[in-house]
Design a protein around this motif. Structure first.
Motif, PDB file in Angstrom:
ATOM      1  N   MET A 299       0.761  -1.200   0.187  1.00 31.59           N
ATOM      2  CA  MET A 299       0.033   0.074   0.110  1.00 31.59           C
ATOM      3  C   MET A 299       0.835   1.264   0.044  1.00 31.59           C
ATOM      4  O   MET A 299       0.407   2.288  -0.642  1.00 31.59           O
ATOM      5  N   LEU A 300       1.919   1.131   0.873  1.00 32.21           N
ATOM      6  CA  LEU A 300       2.914   2.505   0.657  1.00 32.21           C
ATOM      7  C   LEU A 300       3.612   2.633  -0.518  1.00 32.21           C
ATOM      8  O   LEU A 300       3.634   3.913  -1.013  1.00 32.21           O
ATOM      9  N   ARG A 301       3.774   1.561  -1.315  1.00 34.17           N
ATOM     10  CA  ARG A 301       4.541   1.727  -2.779  1.00 34.17           C
ATOM     11  C   ARG A 301       3.244   2.197  -3.603  1.00 34.17           C
ATOM     12  O   ARG A 301       3.401   2.839  -4.500  1.00 34.17           O
ATOM     13  N   SER A 302       2.010   1.583  -3.458  1.00 31.81           N
ATOM     14  CA  SER A 302       0.877   1.942  -4.339  1.00 31.81           C
ATOM     15  C   SER A 302       0.598   3.486  -4.329  1.00 31.81           C
ATOM     16  O   SER A 302      -0.189   4.067  -5.074  1.00 31.81           O
ATOM     17  N   GLN A 303       0.862   4.023  -3.147  1.00 27.16           N
ATOM     18  CA  GLN A 303       0.502   5.442  -2.931  1.00 27.16           C
ATOM     19  C   GLN A 303       1.873   6.364  -3.069  1.00 27.16           C
ATOM     20  O   GLN A 303       1.596   7.490  -2.698  1.00 27.16           O
ATOM     21  N   ASP A 305       5.317   5.911  -2.778  1.00 25.88           N
ATOM     22  CA  ASP A 305       6.499   5.723  -2.329  1.00 25.88           C
ATOM     23  C   ASP A 305       7.307   4.201  -2.869  1.00 25.88           C
ATOM     24  O   ASP A 305       6.853   3.318  -2.315  1.00 25.88           O
ATOM     25  N   SER A 306       7.976   4.400  -3.921  1.00 23.92           N
ATOM     26  CA  SER A 306       8.367   3.207  -4.465  1.00 23.92           C
ATOM     27  C   SER A 306       9.685   2.655  -3.714  1.00 23.92           C
ATOM     28  O   SER A 306       9.773   1.556  -3.968  1.00 23.92           O
ATOM     29  N   ASN A 307      10.205   3.108  -3.038  1.00 17.57           N
ATOM     30  CA  ASN A 307      11.282   2.829  -2.168  1.00 17.57           C
ATOM     31  C   ASN A 307      10.916   3.027  -0.564  1.00 17.57           C
ATOM     32  O   ASN A 307      11.088   3.903   0.025  1.00 17.57           O
ATOM     33  N   VAL A 308      10.336   1.998  -0.357  1.00 15.71           N
ATOM     34  CA  VAL A 308       9.728   1.784   1.002  1.00 15.71           C
ATOM     35  C   VAL A 308      10.725   1.159   2.014  1.00 15.71           C
ATOM     36  O   VAL A 308      11.345  -0.060   2.120  1.00 15.71           O
ATOM     37  N   SER A 309      11.324   2.111   2.964  1.00 14.69           N
ATOM     38  CA  SER A 309      12.296   1.642   3.981  1.00 14.69           C
ATOM     39  C   SER A 309      11.677   0.927   4.985  1.00 14.69           C
ATOM     40  O   SER A 309      10.416   0.919   5.238  1.00 14.69           O
ATOM     41  N   GLU A 310      12.515   0.531   5.840  1.00 20.06           N
ATOM     42  CA  GLU A 310      11.926  -0.407   7.231  1.00 20.06           C
ATOM     43  C   GLU A 310      11.183   0.674   8.046  1.00 20.06           C
ATOM     44  O   GLU A 310      10.015   0.573   8.720  1.00 20.06           O
ATOM     45  N   ALA A 311      12.068   1.821   8.399  1.00 13.22           N
ATOM     46  CA  ALA A 311      11.650   2.994   8.940  1.00 13.22           C
ATOM     47  C   ALA A 311      10.192   3.246   8.614  1.00 13.22           C
ATOM     48  O   ALA A 311       9.298   3.689   9.313  1.00 13.22           O
TER      49      ALA A 311
END
Length: 450
Positions: A299-303, A305-311
């Motif tokens: 979901m984070l990438r779909s909104q 952010d193509s590079n989702v970090s652990e943080a």
């Protein structure tokens, strides 16, 4: 006067100090009867129940482990599915997941029942088959009771075969002949079976009806369930009696609440139907798996952010607030002494909130923060929903676990609240449609809260 009598009086007096429910519109509450009975009839196993929910949903289905990431916009309704055993129903909120987190309701869809052990089944030993307990079943309640067999088998070729034997449509039942601790012996036949016998045995029936062999049965998930279907209880039919209402009662309400939610919520709304709670939440379908992280990452990438970090992932989880909608035991009039007199949930009085789970000093449980308890109460009261504040039995005597601690481990603030049942973990639990009505209102208000 007997101690039980004194405690019963004390419980009755104590219940007046809890929020007294407004008059439940009987017609509205009764409209939940038929859908819930269908939910139970078509959801006797976790995989069967998920198939039912997906068949009755028009939402887009996504498998985040294999499907490419597609853009999700506010108002989108999607279902993230993991191997047909757990699913997250999601309505994307106006705020991004990274900014606002989510409002989640988590409920488990497995339930205590005996599971057949078929690893070494032969033609000569099929008349009496061993079974092991899934979850904390009350073994004595299952004796001398007609049982059906439901579940699935996966063949060597990878074909899934759904199995259903001893149901109302069949002219026979199974029953448990012997119990030794948490192990059981299940009678399938009283006649000799095998190559020299003319009697049709258990394996012969499986071969004839489903073309299965004894080798196939090694890879089976077959559960025993009461043959008697779920049914209304009481002359006004406002109670439901059935096996498996822990936790399919709250799963039904949580699924229905998000399915019927209108408009787009401010924060993303999630109903998580999860497997394996009754056996410790382990396995790929349980709350201890990383499927939730996989969904959040998608979901984070779909909104954007193509590079989702652990943080980034941890922050989105930490901004999420959740209700663990699990089933507490209502006060049973036969054993009121096992409850705290002032904190025993009562049938028909609305959902019960129990901020502290676990046993003996709350070990092995989760303790909700006071801030979240206050918010949840505020949200439910805004919807004019009565909430009982409860404990899971008497101090150092009762107790139990839920998925709340596995949510909290991820940084999600979680509190337990759900409808209670009488006779929990028995083959015939009793629930109240009045409680369903109030919980449905409260859950929907939770999804809409800022």
């Amino acid at each position: 006067m007997r101690l039980a009598g004194l405690l019963t009086i004390a419980i009755a007096l104590a219940s007046t100090s809890q929020a007294a429910p407004a008059q439940t519109p009987a017609k509205t509450a009764s409209q939940l009867r038929a859908p819930y009975l269908a939910f139970l009839a078509n959801g006797r196993t976790p995989s069967e129940l998920l198939r039912f929910t997906l068949a009755n949903s028009t939402w887009r289905v996504i498998d985040p482990s294999v499907d490419p990431v597609e853009k999700l916009r506010a108002g989108d309704r999607v279902v993230f599915v993991n191997e047909g055993r757990t699913a997250l129903f999601v309505i994307v909120g106006k705020q991004s997941l990274a900014t606002g987190g989510a409002h989640m309701i988590a409920s488990h869809i497995d339930t205590p029942s005996p599971r057949l052990l078929l690893g070494k089944l032969t033609e000569g030993n099929q008349a009496s088959i061993p079974a092991g307990a899934h979850g904390g079943i009350k073994g004595a309640h299952w004796m001398a009771r007609p049982l059906s067999l439901v579940g699935m088998v996966v063949t060597e070729e990878g074909k899934r075969v759904d199995v259903e034997l001893g149901t109302v449509a069949d002219g026979f039942s199974f029953f448990i002949e012997k119990r030794e601790g948490r192990d059981y012996k299940v009678t399938t036949s009283s006649m000799p079976t095998g190559k020299k016998s003319s009697t049709q045995g258990f394996t012969d029936l499986l071969a004839k009806r489903y073309k299965l062999t004894t080798d196939d049965l090694v890879t089976s998930e077959l559960y025993l369930v009461p043959k008697m279907p779920a049914r209304p209880v009481g002359v006004e039919s406002m109670m439901i009696g059935s096996h498996g209402q822990d936790d399919r009662s709250n799963s039904f309400v949580a699924w229905r609440a998000i399915s019927e939610l209108r408009g787009t919520p401010e924060r993303t709304a999630i109903t998580w139907l999860v497997d394996r709670e009754e056996s410790g939440s382990r396995g790929r379908g349980g709350a201890r798996s990383h499927f939730l992280e996989l969904v959040y990452s998608y979901m984070l990438r779909s909104q954007g952010d193509s590079n989702v970090s652990e943080a980034d992932l941890m922050r989105a989880l930490a901004r999420t607030e959740a209700l663990s909608a699990d089933t507490p035991a209502c006060v049973n009039p036969n054993w009121p002494e096992v409850h705290e007199a002032k904190h025993g949930p009562l049938l028909g009085r609305g959902p019960a909130m129990f901020p502290g789970t676990g046993r003996g000093g709350k070990r092995g449980g989760s303790q909700a923060h006071a801030e979240l308890v206050a918010k949840a109460l505020r949200v439910f009261r805004k919807a004019r929903v009565p909430v009982q504040t409860a404990e899971l039995g008497r101090v150092d005597e009762g107790g139990g676990g839920t998925v709340a601690k596995y949510l909290a481990h991820r940084g999600i603030d979680a509190v337990d609240i759900g409808v209670c049942v009488v006779g929990m973990h028995s083959p015939f639990e009793i629930s109240s449609l009045q409680d369903f009505f109030w919980a449905h209102k409260g859950f929907q208000q939770w999804f809409l809260a800022p």
